[in-house]
Design a protein around this motif. Structure first.
Motif: not given
Length: 220
Positions: A22-47
């Motif tokens: 999942l990590w390899y395919n970018g399907e396992h997002p990691n976020t900060f504790k204060d991340f608000d899924r209703k107001k913010e979008d995920y930032f995906y990095s292919s690094a």
């Protein structure tokens, strides 16, 4: 029963491999504790994937070298013959793998499993029908469960989904015994009619391997 028991013991490692995928395919997002899924979008990095792909490309194209040491000059020629046999078997496996997997590179897929999942499972058996001494099969690590004892690898069980045609292609012999057995396994259609299975029909396959036995079960 052994396959079910082994799967339960191996479950944590199998879950880790699936998480890594999942990590390899970018399907396992990691976020900060204060991340608000209703107001913010995920930032995906292919690094992470880019770094893994770069290593896979380098290792997948690196030459394979077999070097068997010898201590006396009289063993030079037999040793060279042994090295030549290793190169030949590796080339046979690569060509067989490409033919069975739409031209895919064996080296690339071996390194992909090593880098992304951390495990490589290869089944080696005598090639009783093909005339090439050995038969090699590269298995998906997420479907394989090894069991070890004080002597090393005691057995491997594998449970995976396939089609009737896939089972026949993987395990049939020159006399077609697997095809015959599969066609005798009657199924009940939606209308209640009993019929032979279609080649595209999905099945669950259980593979059992230990030091003395090799068995394949379908929908059992």
């Amino acid at each position: 029963d052994a396959a079910a028991l082994d799967q339960g013991i191996w479950q944590d490692i199998a879950d880790e491999m699936r998480d890594d995928l999942l990590w390899y395919n970018g399907e396992h997002p990691n976020t900060f504790k204060d991340f608000d899924r209703k107001k913010e979008d995920y930032f995906y990095s292919s690094a992470i994937r880019d770094d893994s792909d770069a290593k896979i490309a380098i290792l997948g194209n690196a030459p394979i070298m077999f070097e068997i040491t010898y201590t006396e000059q009289e063993f030079e020629e037999p040793t060279q013959k042994a090295e030549n046999a290793l190169y030949y078997w590796q080339q046979c496996w690569a060509s067989q793998y490409a033919a069975a997997n739409a031209g895919r590179s064996l080296r690339h897929d071996v390194e992909w499993y090593r880098e992304v999942m951390g495990w490589i499972f290869v089944e080696v058996s005598l090639d009783l029908d093909g005339g090439r001494v050995f038969q090699f099969k590269l298995h998906d690590p997420t479907t394989c469960v090894p069991t070890f004892d004080e002597h090393g690898l005691a057995r491997m069980t594998r449970v995976y989904a396939d089609t009737v045609a896939g089972v026949i292609a993987s395990y049939d012999d020159k006399d077609g015994n697997v095809r015959k057995a599969m066609m005798r396994k009657l199924v009940v259609s939606e209308g209640g009619k009993v019929r032979p299975p279609n080649l595209t029909e999905g099945v669950t396959v259980t593979l059992y391997l230990d030091r003395a036995w090799r068995a394949v079960y379908v929908n059992d």
